[in-house]
Design a protein around this motif. Structure first.
Motif, PDB file in Angstrom:
ATOM      1  N   GLY A 183       0.794  -1.232   0.000  1.00  0.00           N
ATOM      2  CA  GLY A 183       0.000   0.000   0.000  1.00  0.00           C
ATOM      3  C   GLY A 183       0.819   1.270   0.000  1.00  0.00           C
ATOM      4  N   THR A 184       2.137   1.172   0.218  1.00  0.00           N
ATOM      5  CA  THR A 184       2.979   2.371   0.195  1.00  0.00           C
ATOM      6  C   THR A 184       3.269   2.852  -1.223  1.00  0.00           C
ATOM      7  OG1 THR A 184       5.012   1.050   0.223  1.00  0.00           O
ATOM      8  CG2 THR A 184       4.074   1.679   2.355  1.00  0.00           C
ATOM      9  N   LEU A 185       2.915   2.034  -2.230  1.00  0.00           N
ATOM     10  CA  LEU A 185       3.196   2.395  -3.626  1.00  0.00           C
ATOM     11  C   LEU A 185       2.119   3.363  -4.117  1.00  0.00           C
ATOM     12  CD1 LEU A 185       4.197  -1.160  -4.928  1.00  0.00           C
ATOM     13  CD2 LEU A 185       5.704   0.689  -4.175  1.00  0.00           C
ATOM     14  N   SER A 186       2.248   4.607  -3.728  1.00  0.00           N
ATOM     15  CA  SER A 186       1.192   5.591  -3.962  1.00  0.00           C
ATOM     16  C   SER A 186       1.040   5.980  -5.425  1.00  0.00           C
ATOM     17  CB  SER A 186       1.460   6.853  -3.131  1.00  0.00           C
ATOM     18  OG  SER A 186       2.723   7.404  -3.473  1.00  0.00           O
ATOM     19  N   ARG A 187       2.044   5.679  -6.277  1.00  0.00           N
ATOM     20  CA  ARG A 187       1.958   6.043  -7.688  1.00  0.00           C
ATOM     21  C   ARG A 187       1.383   4.916  -8.550  1.00  0.00           C
ATOM     22  NH1 ARG A 187       7.220   9.680  -9.373  1.00  0.00           N
ATOM     23  NH2 ARG A 187       7.292  10.991  -7.497  1.00  0.00           N
ATOM     24  N   LEU A 188       1.039   3.814  -7.943  1.00  0.00           N
ATOM     25  CA  LEU A 188       0.566   2.651  -8.698  1.00  0.00           C
ATOM     26  C   LEU A 188      -0.734   2.974  -9.428  1.00  0.00           C
ATOM     27  CD1 LEU A 188       1.861  -0.157  -8.889  1.00  0.00           C
ATOM     28  CD2 LEU A 188       0.160  -0.971  -7.261  1.00  0.00           C
ATOM     29  N   GLN A 189      -0.774   2.633 -10.735  1.00  0.00           N
ATOM     30  CA  GLN A 189      -1.965   2.855 -11.551  1.00  0.00           C
ATOM     31  C   GLN A 189      -2.660   1.556 -11.928  1.00  0.00           C
ATOM     32  OE1 GLN A 189      -1.079   5.313 -14.965  1.00  0.00           O
ATOM     33  NE2 GLN A 189       0.090   6.780 -13.765  1.00  0.00           N
ATOM     34  N   LYS A 190      -1.894   0.459 -12.028  1.00  0.00           N
ATOM     35  CA  LYS A 190      -2.488  -0.827 -12.381  1.00  0.00           C
ATOM     36  C   LYS A 190      -1.894  -1.919 -11.497  1.00  0.00           C
ATOM     37  CE  LYS A 190      -3.034  -4.181 -16.150  1.00  0.00           C
ATOM     38  NZ  LYS A 190      -2.741  -4.491 -17.573  1.00  0.00           N
ATOM     39  N   LEU A 191      -2.781  -2.697 -10.872  1.00  0.00           N
ATOM     40  CA  LEU A 191      -2.359  -3.809 -10.017  1.00  0.00           C
ATOM     41  C   LEU A 191      -3.158  -5.035 -10.411  1.00  0.00           C
ATOM     42  CD1 LEU A 191      -0.763  -4.903  -7.600  1.00  0.00           C
ATOM     43  CD2 LEU A 191      -2.622  -4.152  -6.111  1.00  0.00           C
ATOM     44  N   ASP A 192      -2.463  -6.067 -10.900  1.00  0.00           N
ATOM     45  CA  ASP A 192      -3.121  -7.287 -11.367  1.00  0.00           C
ATOM     46  C   ASP A 192      -2.483  -8.499 -10.688  1.00  0.00           C
ATOM     47  OD1 ASP A 192      -4.381  -9.340 -12.664  1.00  0.00           O
ATOM     48  OD2 ASP A 192      -4.068  -8.551 -14.685  1.00  0.00           O
ATOM     49  N   PHE A 193      -3.193  -9.059  -9.685  1.00  0.00           N
ATOM     50  CA  PHE A 193      -2.767 -10.273  -8.992  1.00  0.00           C
ATOM     51  C   PHE A 193      -3.708 -11.435  -9.310  1.00  0.00           C
ATOM     52  CE2 PHE A 193      -0.613  -7.872  -5.226  1.00  0.00           C
ATOM     53  CZ  PHE A 193       0.442  -7.562  -6.061  1.00  0.00           C
ATOM     54  N   SER A 194      -4.427 -11.351 -10.411  1.00  0.00           N
ATOM     55  CA  SER A 194      -5.485 -12.322 -10.702  1.00  0.00           C
ATOM     56  C   SER A 194      -4.940 -13.711 -11.001  1.00  0.00           C
ATOM     57  CB  SER A 194      -6.330 -11.835 -11.888  1.00  0.00           C
ATOM     58  OG  SER A 194      -5.534 -11.727 -13.055  1.00  0.00           O
ATOM     59  N   ASN A 195      -5.799 -14.695 -10.772  1.00  0.00           N
ATOM     60  CA  ASN A 195      -5.515 -16.098 -11.106  1.00  0.00           C
ATOM     61  C   ASN A 195      -4.221 -16.602 -10.459  1.00  0.00           C
ATOM     62  OD1 ASN A 195      -7.740 -16.856 -13.156  1.00  0.00           O
ATOM     63  ND2 ASN A 195      -6.983 -14.893 -13.920  1.00  0.00           N
ATOM     64  N   ASN A 196      -4.184 -16.489  -9.121  1.00  0.00           N
ATOM     65  CA  ASN A 196      -3.135 -17.069  -8.302  1.00  0.00           C
ATOM     66  C   ASN A 196      -3.808 -17.805  -7.146  1.00  0.00           C
ATOM     67  OD1 ASN A 196      -0.222 -16.255  -9.150  1.00  0.00           O
ATOM     68  ND2 ASN A 196      -1.399 -14.383  -9.476  1.00  0.00           N
TER      69      ASN A 196
END
Length: 822
Positions: free
Chosen positions: A277-290
């Motif tokens: 959650g410290t990655l304040s500049r993140l625009q896309k986060l994809d952890f799907s299908n794990n």
């Protein structure tokens, strides 16, 4: 005497020629000199060897002649030199086959090799590691095989290595970490194995690391950013579609500049670390299908820049934390196929930009929050197969079909087959002691049920009677309408006089108001229109659009114009009559308009079953693809429609976006909302132009001009073409740039394959030239200088040259108004 002089002159020339050859011939054996440009003999021999091992299917290397003539004068295709040494070989998109010669290592001054988008096979030359000046290697989209030579790590100033979309095998060489200036590394879409080298996780120069679609295994190293946040610049990390296992390393949180993380389709497990959650500049986060377990970290509320969050296909459980108030920029939220429990957070309704929300296949319970109704941009919504109960909010039920709600046994109101139960009949309170006693026995439960059933039966009979009366009135009104218009024939001529009638048919109705018909496939009365079943399709600055289903089952599109934004009735009718005469295969036809007794104004158009181009491109499922011929047909259609407006109707659209390009059953494009500015007040039109700017389609000069023109329309057309080529929405900024700026920056850096939608790259071997030429045209349309942009007519001509098979269709431009339909 004359003969002697002549002989002596010849002897003088001969001796001086021999002297010239003796002095200068050794130098010519070391180099080739033509037009004042010298290429070294070593580079000349290397280029000859490279040509001999390449297969030139299209003849691009014909200029590489045997004498070396023009090698460094710009006459050899793709060759650039400095001081007689080759510094660049640039031959992308040339259909070259064969293999890359190891002799390339003799080009000691070589800085850049760009052979991407060909059919070159063989291995990556080991000798590339001998080139200490090498900065860029662009070999993507070929048929290279074998392993990546570790020697490439010997190139000290290497900045870009892109070998994506080949048939490479083996491990990622750890030696690549020795290239301390390497900022872009793309090895995706190969068959690489093994683990991710630890050295790459500690590279201070890397900005872009793409290793997706390989066979990588092992865990993700927990050694990112060891030297501190300020030393690392990684912004894009994509490892999806591999066999990576283990947990998410906490050290990723040290990469403060990360904008995109994609780990989908791997074998990762454990909990998602709160430190992410410290990655304040993140625009896309994809952890799907794990195989992630646990809860969504509360620290996700820090993702104020996040646009897309995809956690589909894991084993996440517990309730969703109330973190969504902080995700103000989120447009895609996918939590499908997990084990979430509890209610759907009402705070999701506060994310005004969200357009895709998928909560299907979980264990959510309770009712669908009424706050979700506020999500005006929602184009995809799915809560199927949960434990939800209660009634579906009516606006959601109208906007989305039953597949979005099925699998919730206690959910009702989303289709005809799932009506919500009527409330139980009110039962009078029991008598109080003060009430006077009534004679007779007390009512039993059976008596109460029978009375309630009787009352319900009476109500149903009354409703049936009212409905029958309405039907009889409507039929009577329809007959009266037929009687009024029976004197006109289908050809549009008056039956009595034979004079040609106009395209308008005017009628009133039981509810009052005035309905004016132009030509069209359907005839309906004002009552038919006002009593039609309506479903909201979307809202714009002009008003609200509905899909209206008439009593006979036919469907039309109706736009209800915003009140107090239209011109007065007389001027409105004059302009509407002019718009009703415009016909073109790529323009949405105005079929009728209605003026209500209280000033309401409705416009009736053809209904387009495939919706807008925006939803067709950006709201489809992963199983749906849009191929290049379809995109090109849409592109040419939009250009033709805009050209007709400019050249034949003298109309400036002023708000051309993919949202107002509609698609029919055959995916033909129809431009909507053209000419509506003529119906609106000046203040309303100013608001439309301002709104267009926020969507990424507005030409930069409009902020000063305030008035749209043909060149601003062409700019919007160029953005739409880029949208079709890239698959990206112009409304979503990329690295702080709008879509035209982003595409221009990628092309400038020779990363052309990163521009095009991945779906288009599958057939790039056959469509590569068309893609590239269309991209060039689109960039011409979005030129910052208005005078440099082409006119719409030129855009059509160039598109038809790119795709000649579409140039002749359609034969009928549809500009003639058909006869009136009664």
């Amino acid at each position: 005497m004359e003969n002697t002089c002549h002989f002596r002159y010849k002897y003088f020339l001969y001796t001086h020629l021999c002297l010239f050859l003796l002095v200068f011939l050794p130098q010519l054996s070391l180099s080739q000199k033509w037009d004042g440009v010298i290429v070294t003999q070593a580079d000349y021999q290397a280029l000859r060897a490279i040509k001999n091992e390449l297969i030139d299917f299209k003849g691009f290397l014909r200029s590489w002649n045997d004498s070396g003539y023009g090698a460094c004068s710009g006459r050899w295709a793709g060759i650039k030199c400095v001081k007689g040494q080759v510094i660049a070989i640039q031959l992308p998109w040339k259909g070259l086959g064969g293999r890359i010669s190891e002799k390339i290592g003799q080009l000691q001054a070589l800085r850049k090799i760009s052979l991407h988008d060909n059919v070159i096979g063989g291995t990556v030359p080991l000798s590339l590691g001998f080139l200490h000046n090498l900065r860029g290697v662009y070999l993507f989209n070929n048929q290279l095989s074998g392993s990546i030579p570790p020697s490439i790590g010997n190139c000290p100033v290497l900045q870009t290595l892109d070998v994506s979309n080949n048939f490479l095998i083996g491990r990622i060489p750890p030696s690549l970490a020795n290239s301390t200036r390497l900022y872009r590394l793309n090895m995706s879409l190969n068959s690489l194995v093994g683990s991710i080298p630890v050295g790459l996780t500690q590279s201070p120069s890397l900005i872009f690391l793409a290793l997706q679609h390989n066979n990588l295994s092992g865990s993700i190293p927990d050694s990112w950013g060891r030297k501190g946040n300020n030393s690392y610049h990684l912004q894009f990390l994509t490892l999806d579609h591999n066999r990576i296992s283990g947990t998410i390393p906490v050290s990723l949180s040290k990469l403060a500049l990360l904008q995109e993380i994609s780990f989908s389709h791997n074998q990762l497990s454990g909990a998602i670390p709160n430190e992410i959650g410290t990655l304040s500049r993140l625009q896309k986060l994809d952890f799907s299908n794990n195989n992630f377990k646990g809860s969504i970290p509360s620290s996700f509320s820090n993702f104020t820049s996040l646009v897309s969050l995809n956690l589909e296909g894991n084993r996440l459980d517990n309730q969703i934390p109330e973190v969504f108030d902080g995700l103000s920029n989120l447009s895609v939220l996918n939590l499908k196929n997990n084990q979430f429990i509890g209610p759907i957070p009402a705070s999701i309704g506060n994310i005004s930009r969200i357009n895709q929300l998928d909560l299907a296949q979980n264990n959510f319970s309770g009712e669908i929050p009424a706050s979700l109704v506020r999500l005006a941009n929602l184009t995809y919504f799915n809560v199927s197969y949960n434990n939800l109960s209660g009634s579906v909010p009516s606006s959601l039920a109208k906007k989305f079909n039953s597949s979005s709600f099925v699998g919730n046994l206690q959910l009702c109101g989303y289709s005809i087959s799932t009506p919500c139960p009527s409330p139980p009949p009110a039962i009078l309170p029991a008598q109080t002691p003060e009430a006077p006693k009534r004679h007779g026995r007390k009512l039993s439960t059976k008596d109460i049920i029978l009375i309630a059933a009787g009352v319900l039966l009476l109500v149903l009979l009354l409703l049936c009677f009212i409905l029958l009366c309405c039907l009889m009135k409507k039929r009577s009104a329809s007959k009266e309408m037929d009687g009024k218009t029976a004197t006109r024939s289908v050809s549009g001529k008056d039956a009595k006089t034979g004079a040609v009638a106009g395209p308008e048919v005017e009628s009133g109705g039981e509810m009052g108001g005035k309905l004016v018909h132009f030509d069209g496939p359907f005839v309906f009365t004002a009552d038919d229109l006002l009593c039609a079943t309506a479903e909201i399709m979307g809202k714009s600055s002009y008003g609200t659009a509905y899909k209206a289903t008439l009593e006979d089952g036919n469907q039309v599109a109706v736009k209800r114009l915003r009140e107090k934004t239209t011109k007065g009735q007389r001027e409105f009718e004059t302009e509407a009559a002019a718009l009703g005469k415009i016909r073109h295969p790529n323009l949405l036809a105005l079929r009728a308009y209605y003026l209500g007794p209280k000033g309401e104004k409705l416009l009736v158009f053809d209904y387009m079953p495939k919706g807008s181009l925006a939803s067709y491109l950006h709201a489809r499922g992963p199983e749906t693809t849009v191929d290049w011929p379809t995109r090109m047909k849409i592109t040419i259609g939009v250009a033709r429609g805009l050209n007709h407006l400019h050249t034949q109707e003298d109309i400036i659209h002023g708000n051309l976006t993919s949202s107002n390009i509609l698609l029919d059953e055959q995916t033909n494009a129809h431009i909507a909302d053209f000419g509506l500015s003529r119906l609106m007040t000046t203040a309303a039109n100013t608001n439309v132009i301002a709104t267009a700017g926020t969507l990424g389609y507005r030409a930069p000069e409009l902020s000063k001009l305030k008035n749209a023109n043909t060149k601003t329309d062409v700019y919007s057309l160029g953005v739409i073409i880029l949208e079709l080529l890239t698959g990206k929405s112009p409304g979503e900024p990329m690295n702080g740039m709008d879509l035209p700026q982003w595409v221009a920056s990628i092309v400038k850096e020779e990363w052309t394959n990163e521009v095009f939608d991945l779906e288009l790259m599958r057939d790039a071997q056959t469509t590569g030239d068309e893609l590239l030429n269309t991209l060039k045209l689109a960039l011409h349309c979005v030129d910052p200088t208005p005078a440099a942009r082409p006119e719409a007519e030129q855009v059509v001509q160039q598109l038809e040259e790119i795709k000649p098979e579409l140039a002749a269709a359609p034969a009928d431009d549809g500009t003639k108004v058909p006869p009136t339909t009664e």
